[in-house]
Each structure stands twice: as structure tokens, then as C-alpha cells.
Write a protein that holds these residues in place. Sequence first.
Motif, PDB file in Angstrom:
ATOM      1  N   ILE A   2       0.854  -1.197   0.000  1.00 19.90           N
ATOM      2  CA  ILE A   2       0.000   0.000   0.000  1.00 19.90           C
ATOM      3  C   ILE A   2       0.888   1.244   0.000  1.00 19.90           C
ATOM      4  O   ILE A   2       0.663   2.192  -0.752  1.00 19.90           O
ATOM      5  N   LEU A   3       1.910   1.192   0.842  1.00 19.62           N
ATOM      6  CA  LEU A   3       2.824   2.340   0.923  1.00 19.62           C
ATOM      7  C   LEU A   3       3.501   2.583  -0.419  1.00 19.62           C
ATOM      8  O   LEU A   3       3.626   3.718  -0.881  1.00 19.62           O
ATOM      9  N   GLU A   4       3.878   1.510  -1.049  1.00 21.09           N
ATOM     10  CA  GLU A   4       4.529   1.648  -2.355  1.00 21.09           C
ATOM     11  C   GLU A   4       3.583   2.312  -3.357  1.00 21.09           C
ATOM     12  O   GLU A   4       3.958   3.217  -4.093  1.00 21.09           O
ATOM     13  N   GLU A   5       2.321   1.863  -3.328  1.00 21.52           N
ATOM     14  CA  GLU A   5       1.344   2.454  -4.257  1.00 21.52           C
ATOM     15  C   GLU A   5       1.163   3.945  -3.969  1.00 21.52           C
ATOM     16  O   GLU A   5       1.102   4.760  -4.886  1.00 21.52           O
TER      17      GLU A   5
ATOM     18  N   ARG B 176       7.448   7.538  -7.586  1.00 20.72           N
ATOM     19  CA  ARG B 176       8.627   6.734  -7.266  1.00 20.72           C
ATOM     20  C   ARG B 176       8.250   5.785  -6.142  1.00 20.72           C
ATOM     21  O   ARG B 176       7.262   6.009  -5.428  1.00 20.72           O
ATOM     22  N   LYS B 177       9.101   4.760  -5.984  1.00 19.75           N
ATOM     23  CA  LYS B 177       8.889   3.846  -4.858  1.00 19.75           C
ATOM     24  C   LYS B 177       9.545   4.449  -3.631  1.00 19.75           C
ATOM     25  O   LYS B 177      10.492   5.234  -3.762  1.00 19.75           O
ATOM     26  N   PRO B 178       9.075   4.105  -2.443  1.00 21.43           N
ATOM     27  CA  PRO B 178       9.741   4.617  -1.245  1.00 21.43           C
ATOM     28  C   PRO B 178      11.157   4.047  -1.155  1.00 21.43           C
ATOM     29  O   PRO B 178      11.411   2.922  -1.622  1.00 21.43           O
ATOM     30  N   THR B 179      12.021   4.810  -0.569  1.00 25.58           N
ATOM     31  CA  THR B 179      13.377   4.277  -0.382  1.00 25.58           C
ATOM     32  C   THR B 179      13.315   3.209   0.711  1.00 25.58           C
ATOM     33  O   THR B 179      12.327   3.133   1.465  1.00 25.58           O
ATOM     34  N   GLU B 180      14.369   2.484   0.754  1.00 26.84           N
ATOM     35  CA  GLU B 180      14.436   1.414   1.760  1.00 26.84           C
ATOM     36  C   GLU B 180      14.181   1.977   3.159  1.00 26.84           C
ATOM     37  O   GLU B 180      13.406   1.436   3.937  1.00 26.84           O
ATOM     38  N   LYS B 181      14.832   3.092   3.403  1.00 27.46           N
ATOM     39  CA  LYS B 181      14.752   3.696   4.737  1.00 27.46           C
ATOM     40  C   LYS B 181      13.334   4.191   5.017  1.00 27.46           C
ATOM     41  O   LYS B 181      12.760   3.959   6.089  1.00 27.46           O
TER      42      LYS B 181
ATOM     43  N   VAL C  25       6.828   1.402   7.883  1.00 23.99           N
ATOM     44  CA  VAL C  25       6.253   0.110   8.271  1.00 23.99           C
ATOM     45  C   VAL C  25       6.317  -0.034   9.788  1.00 23.99           C
ATOM     46  O   VAL C  25       5.347  -0.442  10.444  1.00 23.99           O
ATOM     47  N   GLU C  26       7.423   0.399  10.315  1.00 25.35           N
ATOM     48  CA  GLU C  26       7.604   0.321  11.766  1.00 25.35           C
ATOM     49  C   GLU C  26       6.579   1.189  12.504  1.00 25.35           C
ATOM     50  O   GLU C  26       5.910   0.764  13.439  1.00 25.35           O
ATOM     51  N   ILE C  27       6.445   2.412  12.025  1.00 29.11           N
ATOM     52  CA  ILE C  27       5.506   3.335  12.686  1.00 29.11           C
ATOM     53  C   ILE C  27       4.085   2.795  12.587  1.00 29.11           C
ATOM     54  O   ILE C  27       3.329   2.768  13.563  1.00 29.11           O
TER      55      ILE C  27
END
Lengths: 807, 836
Positions: free
Chosen positions: A755-758, A766-771, A777-779
Motif C-alpha cells: 500500500i505504501l509503495e502504491e 517513485r517507490k519509497p526508499t528502503e529507509k 512500516v515500523e511506525i
Amino acid sequence: MTATLRYITCLALVISSTVISAAELTELHAYPSDIGLYNSRDRQTITVQAVFADGLTRDVTAEATITVADQNLIKLEGTTLAPTADGETTVSVAFGGKTLSLPVIIKDSAVTPELSFKLDIMPIFMKANCNTGSCHGAASGKDGFRLSLFGFDHAGDYQRVTREIGNRRINLAFPHESLMLTKATGAVPHTGGTRFRKDDSLYTLMHEWIDAGAVTDKTDIPTCTKIEVYPKSAVLDGQGATQKITVRAFYSNGTNRDVSHLAFFLSSNENSVIIDQDGTSTAQNRGEAFVMARFDTHTVGTHIIVLPKGLDFAWKEIPENNYVDTLLHEKFKKLRIIPSELCSDEEFLRRATLDITGRVPTVDEYNAFLADADPKKRDNLVDSLIGRKEFVELWVMKWAELLTIRTTNQISYKSMLLYYTWLQDKIANNVPMNVMVQDLLASNGGTFANAATNYYQNERDTLKVAENVAQVFMGMRIQCAQCHNHPFDRWTMDDYYSFAAFFSQIGRKSAEDPREIIVFNSGSGVVRHPVGNRVMEPKFLGGDTPDVQGKDRRQIMANWLASNENPYFARNLSNIVWAHFFGQGIINEVDDVRVSNPPVNVALLDTLASKFTEYNYDFKKIVRDICTSRAYQLSTGTNATNEKDTSNFSHAALRRMRAEIMLDAITQITSTSNKFPGLPNGARAVQIANGNTSTYFLTTFGRAKRETVCACEVKMEPNLSQALHMLNGDTVNSKIQQGKLIPTRLGEEVPIPQILEELYIRCLCRKPTEKELTNLVEIIAQEENKQQALEDTFWALLNSREFLFNH
Amino acid sequence: MFRSSPTPIKLASRAHSRSWMLLAATLCCLILATCVQAASPSLSLILPRGVQRGVENKISFRGARLDDAEEIFFYSPGFEVTNIEPSASAAVATVNIAADCRMGEHVAQVRTRSGITEFRTFWVGPFGATAEVEPNSSFEEPQKIALNTTVQGIVTNEDIDYYAVEVKAGQRISAEVEAMRLGTTLFDPYIAILDAKRFELSADDDTPLAKQDAVASTVAKEDGTYYVMIRESSYAGNGNCRYNLHIGTFPRPLAVYPAGGKLGEATEVKFLGDPAGVATQTVQLPTAVDPQFALFPQDEHGIAPSGNIFRLFEHGNSLETEPNNAVAEACAAELPNAFNGIIGEEKDADFFRFTAKKGQVFDIECFARRIRSPLDPVMNLYNATGGSLAGNDDSRGPDSYFRYTFPADGEYVLRVTDHLGRGGETFVYRVEFQPVTPSLALGIPRVARYSQSRQQIFVPRGNRYATLISASRSNFGGELQLQNDGLPTGVTMHVENMAANMSVMPVVFEAAADAPLAGALIKLSAKHTAENSNISGHFKNRADLVISAPGQSLYVFKDVEQLPIAVVEEVPFTLEIVQPKVPLVRTGVMNLKVIAHRKEGYTKAITLQLPFRPPGVGTRSTVVIPEGKNEAIYPLNASGSAQIRTWPIYVLGSADIGGTGWVSSQLATLEIAEPFVTFAMERASVEQGLETQIFCKLNHATPFDGTATVQILGLPAKVTTTNMEFNKDTKELVFNIKTDKTSPAGKHTNVFAQITITKDGEPMTSRAATTQLQIDKPLPPPKNAPPKPKPMPMPMAVAVAPKPAPKPMAKPLTRLEKLRLAAQQRTNPEPAGSEE
């Protein structure tokens, strides 16, 4: 000072003055290249410029050796030539092993002509700043003395100088007691202070003219046809380098003269080059300046580049996609700039999609483009985007702004809509721009039957129509010339009223429907010049005087205006297109074309214009050229050489999305729809026909009201209320709620990272960076209400600068 | 007059069916004091907007206060009402419409027992009606209908309605919409005929034939479904945007040529602009002029729902023959025929050569847009060699007109072109040379903008109602006599002739107490009273149906030529002007007494107006007889130039009778006369605190008995005088004017005398010309004046001199004389101590 110290200082001076460019001398220029001396008053100063292999130039007049072949004919006083006898000879100029020979013609060397008020005295008022708007050029004059603003009315000025308040301004008995001189020299109190000294040539001229009786000009005095400014260009090496600027005026009787002492000098960028009224320009900080001289009604400039002293620069070969890159690179070389790297595919996809279609790429488009391995994929993307309906809609909107399509007390909603539909048809059917403009400007008929005539219903004042046409189709603001000759441009009041005369025969009459007006060629009506009330014959702006007898003046004007006979039309439209894709024009602002605002890259603008003409005014092709150029694909990131460049397109500019596009983007990203009056639900803000239809969002983000033709109507500056509206207003948050994207995805049990990627792709392409992904995801994992947390993320993305700007 | 039925439909059961409604209405009245329950009915909309001829229709007349509706007035023949079901908000009439009823726009209004509504329009067409059924707003979801149907629908905001018809190859599909023409609201429709692939075969937004309305027509190339689309031209519909959309196979030519013919003659005409081609037809023309006359194109596939306007003219036609594009090529035409032509292509110009005689004066009228041609004509008149004589573009809307007196016998050339140089098959025009004829039109001046308020005559039983009738004369002048062609039983009309210099006249209608409650559309006309004059004209009225921006423009209107008049139920008061016995003199004032005779128990306030004011007479716009009172004074004043004559006047009163009831007084007379006596007042001046006199010379024009009183008015503050009396022999009067030290200094120019003469026990008050009273401040003592002698410390006894006898009052000096005297005294001061 001790002798030793003095010696060291002298040595230092010698060393510094003899430090010449390490590069080899490649060219030597002496200005003017041919010399004419036409009476005993005539003088000509010679300027010598050296050009070195590294592109730097230096004023070497003082160091050059100037010799006169026949010293019986002319006398050399420093670098100035004065006539002594009639004949022809040469002057040779030598420097650094190169020698130039300048032909000289001397005529009437024994004749000392009478000074002329128009040719010799009027320039003093300009040079000494007497006739500016803040001084005696004000509409009601200053301290009881009035001159025409920038000297548009020499007959009136003569009258006021010589006939008002008895013989005080001009004292023929005691010329030195004339107020014209005592005020200007500060001998008597003068609000404007001392304008020149007694030993100044301006004083001498004025005194001599008064002494000779302050006679009026003969009727057959020549007129100044053009001026030339020397040198043609300069690249100065470091702060403090100077270059002398000289000005030569050409007259209708074939003569010319050095008018450097009478010309008024100014610089377009005093941060880089300052110029004093002697004509000495001095380099300041790195940059470019257009240094201009104004004499009579003419303003002409020369381009000066200032580089840091001893700049170490090496050009590296950079691929060129087309002529745009070639011409930009040539300029970069002069400026010692290396353009930025290419932007990423993601950046390019977002940039091109936003610029060409006014939309953001969809997730599918993103995936497809990134997966595409075709090396030509960027070109293909441009082609496919240009072919889309949204491309047409975007340009209809931009044209609707230029044509001020909106409802007014005169223009009913129906008229407005028909006008908009007319425009839409033309652009959708790819009607060549020149044909469209000709149809528009020569339009006759009812505002319903032929909606193009709304152009003349929108603005009914003859002079304003002329101003609008010049501003929209030629990019020129000629308004100034309504009241006085343009101080920083070539346009005189004669030009203004002669151009307005094309619009003096617009007939308007009521049609059967009270909302409709019939526009027609009334065949009668003239424009008169306010000075002297003379009837002005129609004359193209900067062009000929056509035969309009018995013809529709607008038809003749339109045929000329939208053609390659008009040097400004194709240039202006190309510049407008360019500005759309780069955020600023090659001439900036796009509707502020004037001598004192030259293009940053003349060659590029000229080439774009000639291509546009060559393409038969098909602006899709120009768009393609621009969008497929390497320059358009540059990154916004800078390097050491171009970090300070904001005008030469050496890197991409950050551009805030304009109001309509931003609303459409938010709507598209949140999968919601808008309802605008007169449009079906789901229509885009870009499609709104009426300039008067707006929403709070659109107004806040600076949608053009289309009240004027000014390009400044679209507000692109970010401001606080925009930020607050994005953060707290009812657009972003409620659209996130309405679109139900997050609950839908959660309902589909899509994993959070996906979902975040979308969301990232939707908002930022763009896609989210790894960080970013890990952190988010953590939050979100810590949050109980996943929907809330994801929607907050969505909100944050839409409030990010990365979303708000096209980059 | 055309009426639904000779005897109005009486509804015996009305009372009981209305009982609950009356209750509701009473309740309503309790809540809203101004609520009207009976009088002043109104009609806002006739539904359906279109009806089919040759069948029985139920027509609903919607409005307010219609629960006592009794009759429908139709302004044209062909309607027979068989039943009326009234309610407060609508009267639903069952109407048989004759098969030969003229198609197109018709006018109707409702008569109730207590009043007459406005008139409204509705349309009669050839086809049966189908109601629009939503959803039909997309091409994929059209409403299927049969050919030759009229769809009655509404275009709401941003709505598009689609209709699908099955058509055979070669069949014509025509669509014509009545929308703006319906006069309901500003509804400018756009229609298109589309094929199954969505291509617009024929589309129209505005057409000269139907103005803002649209017509479209095409011939199907193949069998299949075709679609007719309708929307508002700028997608701005609303719930009032009703339309009648005729879809069928009927011919829909856009023009007829020639567009006029000779009365009573058979004329061959061509219908142009139909997709099936030009149709030629011979028509037998009527024998009387009818400005609404139209030819309805008809063939075996049907008849067009609206006609092409056709001029009926007393002379024949001269038709153009091409080429006639220059003076030299002008085609021959003959007066008094009308010249007919078509501007067939772009830049076409038609020239006609004709002979005229010296002194002939013609109104030269080009009919183009008025016959619904696309042409915007420009007419130019030349002499035989092409010298320009006269020309016009737009004097008649887009059409051209000028009046021309031919200077000599000879040949002339007339040119017709299009203003924008356009042309085409349907650019038909016709030029009629009409001798200058006098004309006269009557009307009722409007009392409210855009409204038909009081444009009807409704006379309460046993009472009176009055109106002003206006007359506009053109090309003549003179006195007019009003006539009517048959008032309802028991109604009489009181009117005097309208003087030549007047353009309005008062007319009082009176109904007998036993006059039946009935009404009629009458033809009200007037004729020129001069002997041998046959000039006459009749009543015309216009309803403003659609008014909208820009600037309250009138888009749709309807003119009628009949005046509705009805006897209505009693009103509980009558009005009477107490006939004044004395004239209102110029510069004078009069208190006109108006008495209300009330029915027992009726006490409401009555508002009076004096609609007719003789020239130079002024008064207040309204005067109220207060609640419970029976009379009021209407103050009148006459200017110095009021026209001397005896004039008819009336007072119109309105009061709340559960609705607004209107009645008028009898037609009384008001005489305007010269003042009996005039004053010439001299100017006076005085120093503050002193006294002066104003001298008046009297000029007696008409002797009178007894004494008159005169009062000086307009004096400034703190200035007084006394009233005086005089009789027919008094020649001069002197007013003593007393001022105060604080009387305002300055010129007071509005001082005048008001004279009241009593005759036959009634006062006649007039005002004499104004004069000026100048009040000066006392001069300050001269600077070098000797100081005033101090009072003697010790009074000494002196002999008291005998008081001199008062001198007879000398005529005071005029201001000029005083100034002269002062000047003289300045230059020749009397030596100090000189004796008298």
C-alpha cells in the motif's frame, strides 16, 4: 612612504597591469570598423577589443597603437579622430602583433553646422536625466518646468524652453545666465541638483546653442535611423575589468556620428556590470548583463559576460539530442557552465506527464515505463503524451488565458462557451497557429455565429485591443508608448498609434439575440496622434505601412502578424511554449519582449522560431523538439559550475504545479472527482471554460481570472495560505476520505508495504526508499488504527514538497 | 372575438367542492394579512405547453386565486371548452381543438367571478404528445419514440435528452423544438440529429427561422436507428426549461420564396432549405391582411409544426432575375409591386431598376429577418446612373428601412446586400414600397414594469372601474373618438373625445347592479374625428414573457389586439368625486373631495389615485381614506401654464376585499381657468429691526363678488405682516412688513401672495408672482464718526415739543431709488447743522 615601499608598490602595479590573459590573442576588433567624419564638429572615438583563445575579451584601446595614414586629413587626439581636411584615408590599429586598417572618409571638414535643438539639445535632456518621470518629464512638470517624458514631443519642448516665462530659461543677451545652464550647473538652487559642470561638453553644447540664438530647427534636418553600440559583446575577466562602450548614430542623410557623449547608458544587471555615463562598463560579480545605450528613440545593447578571474574550466563533451542542446551548449561554453546530469526515468515520467498532459502518471504507467527497456522510451513517451486529449485541453486552457475567455457584463455564458469551443476545435484539430490567429484577429460576424469575434467583444477600446494583440501575439507591452516614447524599447508614440490604427474600424452592432453582438469592418474611423492630432496611417509594429484603402484593416494586420514577415510572432509563440516546459521563457517574462530584456539565448530563440515557421506553425512539433531535448531531461541537481545559474537552463527548475493541475493531480491520486459548473461530474479543472468559474482551492493557488492578457495572471508563487490550505483545508483530507483508497486496499488485504509503495508511486511517481519504507512500516505497525496511520501517510505525501513541485 | 363557448360554463357543484379549500384559504388569510383569496386571479403557466389539434385536450391553467374560474378566453378560433375544474392553483379545462385550428402560438387567459388573469401562450401542433421519461440523458440510453411525435420534456441543469427513432433509408427526419418560443423562461436549446455512429447529421443552435429555438432536418441514408439530442446550448437548463420537440418526417424548409403575395391571389411559392429539396406549391392567399399569416409546408410525409411567415400585400410581386449584380445589370421591377430576391451567394448584390414619379413618398421596407430569413439586409437607393441617394442597414432591427421622397420622374436603382457579405439559398428578402399612411394604436399605459397588472377591465357589479387609454398617432394629428364593438351586457363606457394634444384619456366603465357576471374580449378602437377622415386604430397589448440579461432584455413577448373586459362580483364600496363648483385656477390649488360610500360593516382603508392629470396639474401619487373614514381630500395644484379647459377626471380606489378590489369614481370634470386677479408685487428692502412695505398692484381679470383675502407667504423667520382683504374694485394693496433685529439678512426671493376668492361657497386659491425682500444688516458706524454724545449728567427740563401729526404714508423708495439717494448723499453730504 619609503623609496623601497614605493618601488614595491610600483612593481606590484606594473605586474598587475601587465598580467594579461595567459591565452593566446585570437582576434582583434576595432570599433567602428569604418569611420565617417562629416563636419568640423564631428569626432570619432576608436575602441579596440582583444579576443583571446579562452574566449575572454579585453579593452586594449589604451595599449593599442593607432596611427593615421594621412595626417593632413585628420588629427588624432588620444583615441579620438577630428577632421582637418576633406578626403579619404585609413587609420591602422595594432596590438599584440595584429593590425587592423580602418577606412576613413572626411567630408565638409570646413563646415560648422548650426546646432539643432532636436539633434543636439534634446539628447542632453535625456543624458542629464532632465526629462524622466520623476523630474521635468512628469505630466505636470517639476517646479514649474515641463519637458515631454523621454522627449516624445520636441516641438513642445522647444516651445517650453524658449517661450515660457519670458527670457529666463533662455537668456539670449547673456547666455551663461540662462536658467537652462545655471540650474543645470547648480549655480542657482535646483531641486534636481547639479546635472553637469561648466567644463562638461553638455554645457558647451547648450551654451553654444543659446549663444547662436536658440533658433528653431529647419524643417529638413535629418532623423536618426538607428544606433550601433560597440563592442558587440564582451567577456570580462574578473571584477574590476573595464570595457569602454561607444555609440554611433546613423542619420537619414547617410551620415553618422559618434554620440557616446550624448547617449544615456544603463545596465540590465548591475550585480555583474555597472556602467557610468562616460560609457565605461566595469565588471562586478560573475554573471551576464545587457548594457544598453539610449539615444533619440533608439535603445541598443551589448551583451557582457563577467567571469571570475582566472577561472579554471574545461568543457567536456555532452551528448546533444537536437538543435536545442547544441545551441544551449554553445552558450554554456561561453559561460563556463557544465549542465547537470540527466534526471532519472521516474523524474522524467512525472515531469513529462505533468508538463505535457497536466496529469500525474498512474501506477500502471509508472510500471510500464520503468519496465520499458527501449533506449528511445523517453522519446516514445513524449510522442504518446502529445497524442493525448489532455495535451489539447492543457493548451486550450493556456490559450483561454491569453484570449481572456470569461463571462463579463458584455459576454454571456453562451458567448463565452462558444468562444471556448471555437478555441478547442482549433487546437484539437491541430489548426496551424498562424491560421488560428489570423482567423481570430480578422474575425467578423455574430459572437454566436462566429465565436472568434468575442475577442473584440471582450475588449472594446481601440487602443487596448492594439495593446492586447501586441502583448499576446508579439509578447510586447507597448502601453508605455501611448503617452510617451518607450524609454527602454524602440516603440515610439508614432509606432503605437499607427499600430492601433489597424483596430480603428471595428464596427459592432446588436444582433437579434440581446446576448449577441455583430462585429464587422465598419470601413471608417481613424486613430489620431495626441501630439498634433494627426491621423495615423496603419503601420505594422516594426514593419511596413501597407495599403489599406478599401480593405479590412484587421485582415491585413492579421495576415502580417501571424506570418513569418512578422519577426516577433513565431519567436513569441516558441517562447511561450518553451516557458511552459522550463518554467521561464528564453525571454522572461514571455510577454515582456523589449530591447532592454533580451533573450538569454538569442540563437536558440531564433532557431525555435524558424523551426516553428518551418513546421507550418504546428506547435506539437515544437513541443516535441523541446521535450525530447537533453536540456528538458536534465536533473534539478546542480554542479559547481551551474549552481548559481537560474536563467540559462543548465539544470531543471523546481516548478510549483499550477492551480488547476494540482487540483486535478490531487483528485486523480485520491481517486475522487470534482464537479464544476457547466461541466459533468468528474471533469478536470483544466477543462473549466470560464475564467470566472473558480473554487477556493483554485483561487488560493493562483488560477488566472483571465481579466487581462498578462502572463502574470497565473500566480505560481507559493504562499502561506496555500500551505495552510493543503495542511488544514478541506481539499486534501476530505479527498483522501472520499476516495476510500486506504479502506479499499485494506479490504483487499493488500500488505502494508505494498500500500505504501502504491501511495508513493501515486503521489511522487517513485517507490519509497528502503529507509522510508522501513521507518513507515515500523511506525504503522505500532499504530492500532492502520487505516488512520496510512491515511496520515497519504496526507503527508500530498503535503510534501516533492509532490507540490514538478521537478 | 373568439371565445371558447358563447355561454360560460357554470359549475353548479363548485360551492361544495370548494368548501375545504375555502377553509384552507381562510386559515391562510389569518396567517398572512395580505393573502388574496378571491380578487386578482393570476395565470402563470398553461400546461401542457403544446396541444394537438383535432382532439380533445385537458389544459391546465396554473396560477393563483383561480378557484372561482368561470371561463377561458382564447384569442383565436378553434377552441371549445366543455368543462372547467377550478381549484385555487389551477383551472383545468377540457378543450376540443378544431382540426383546422391554426398551428403555432395561441393566447388564453382565465376569467373568474372576481377578476381576469394575465394572458399566457400555449402552442398547437399537429402531433400527439409523448412525455419525456428519464433516464434518457445519454446516447446509450435514449428514449424510444415513434416518428411524428411531439415530446414534451424538461432540460434540467447540464441535462441532455436523447430520443431514438427508427427510420428507413430515404426517409426524412426532421426535428423542431419550441423552447424559447414557449415564453416560459430563458431556454436556448440546441438540437442535433445523430446517426448510430454518433455523427451529427444535422445540428442547430440558433436559426433565423426560429430565433433561439432550433430546427434540424436530414434524409436518412440507410435504415436504422437515429437519435435526436436536445440540450441547453450552454448546458444551463433548469426545472422550467420545458420544450415541445417535434420529431417526424415532416418537411422543414427554412425559407419560402417569394415571401409574400397579393391579397386574394393564387401565388406560386418555393420552399427552400429542406434536405429533401425545393418544393414548389401554389397557394391561395386570403383577402384580408393578417400580420401573423404563415405558410405551413406540407407534403405526403407530414406538415411542419410551424409556418414560414408570408407577407400579404395589396400589390403583386416583381422577382429578381440574375445576373443583377451591378447598376448596369439591374433587373427591371415595377412599382407598386414588392421586389423579391435571394442573396444567393457570398458577396452577392441584387440591383432592381424601377421608375418613380416626382414627389412620390414611400416607406421603403426590406423584409428579411422579419420573414425569418438569415439575411441582414442593407438597402441602398441610387439614381439611374448609380449616384447614391439613400441607404440603410438596421432601422428595423436587422432589417432595413428608409422613407424617401423621389425628387424627379425617372429611373432609380435599389440595391440589396447582406451586411457581412454572406449569402445562401435561403437568404430571401422582399422590399415593399408603402405609401406613407397615418396609423393609430391604442393601449393601456403600464402600471408596473414587465407586468400585465390592470391591463384588463373588470367592473364590479353596481360599480365603476376606469382606466387610461393611450393613443399613439403616427403620420397624423387630431382629436380621437373611442369606440368599442360590444361591451358585456349591463356595462356602459363613459369617455370624452381625446384632444389633439393629448395622448391619454380617461375611460370609466360602469356596470349595472344586475349586470350578469360575464366577460368578453372586445375590440377597442378609436377614430379620427375630423370629417372625411377614415383614420382609425385599435387596442394592442404586449406581454413581456421572457426577460433576462443583459440589462433586462426582452427575449420573448406576445402582442394581442383584444381587450378583456368582465363584470365581476360586487365590491363593498363605491367612490364619488364631489364635483367642484369652482375652477382650479392657474398657479392655484384645490382640495378635491372624494367620498367613499361603504357597505354596512366594511371599514377598510381605501387607497386613492388620480391617474389622469390634465397638463400642468400636479398632485400626490396616492391619498388614503383611512380605515373607518368615508372621505378624503385629494389636493391638486395647477402650474402657471396648466392648460385651460374643462377636463374629465376620475379617482381610482383600491382596497382589501380579501384580495385587492379596484373601483373608480364617476367621470367628474375639472375646470382649469385663469386666476380672477393677479398681483404685481414690488421688491422691498429693509434693515434688520426696521419696518418696510410691499406694494402690490392688482389686475382684475374676472370680477368677483364679496371680499377676497390675501396672505403673504414665504417670509423669512421673524418677519411678520398681516393678512388683508380686497374686493373687485381694489387697485393697490400695501403690506406692512415688520422685521426683527435677528431676522435673517439676505435676499429672500420666495415671498408671494396667496389669494383666496370664494365663489359659490367654495374657495379658489391662487398664488401671485413671487417678489423679493432684502434684509440688510445695519451699516457699522463710520470710523471717523464723532463719538455719540454722552448722556447729560443732569437732565435739564425742556419744553416738550408737541408731537408732529403723522405724515401721510409716502410711497417708499424702491431699492434703486434708495441706492441713488445714498450715492447722492455720499457725494453731496448735507452741511453739518443745516436746517431741514
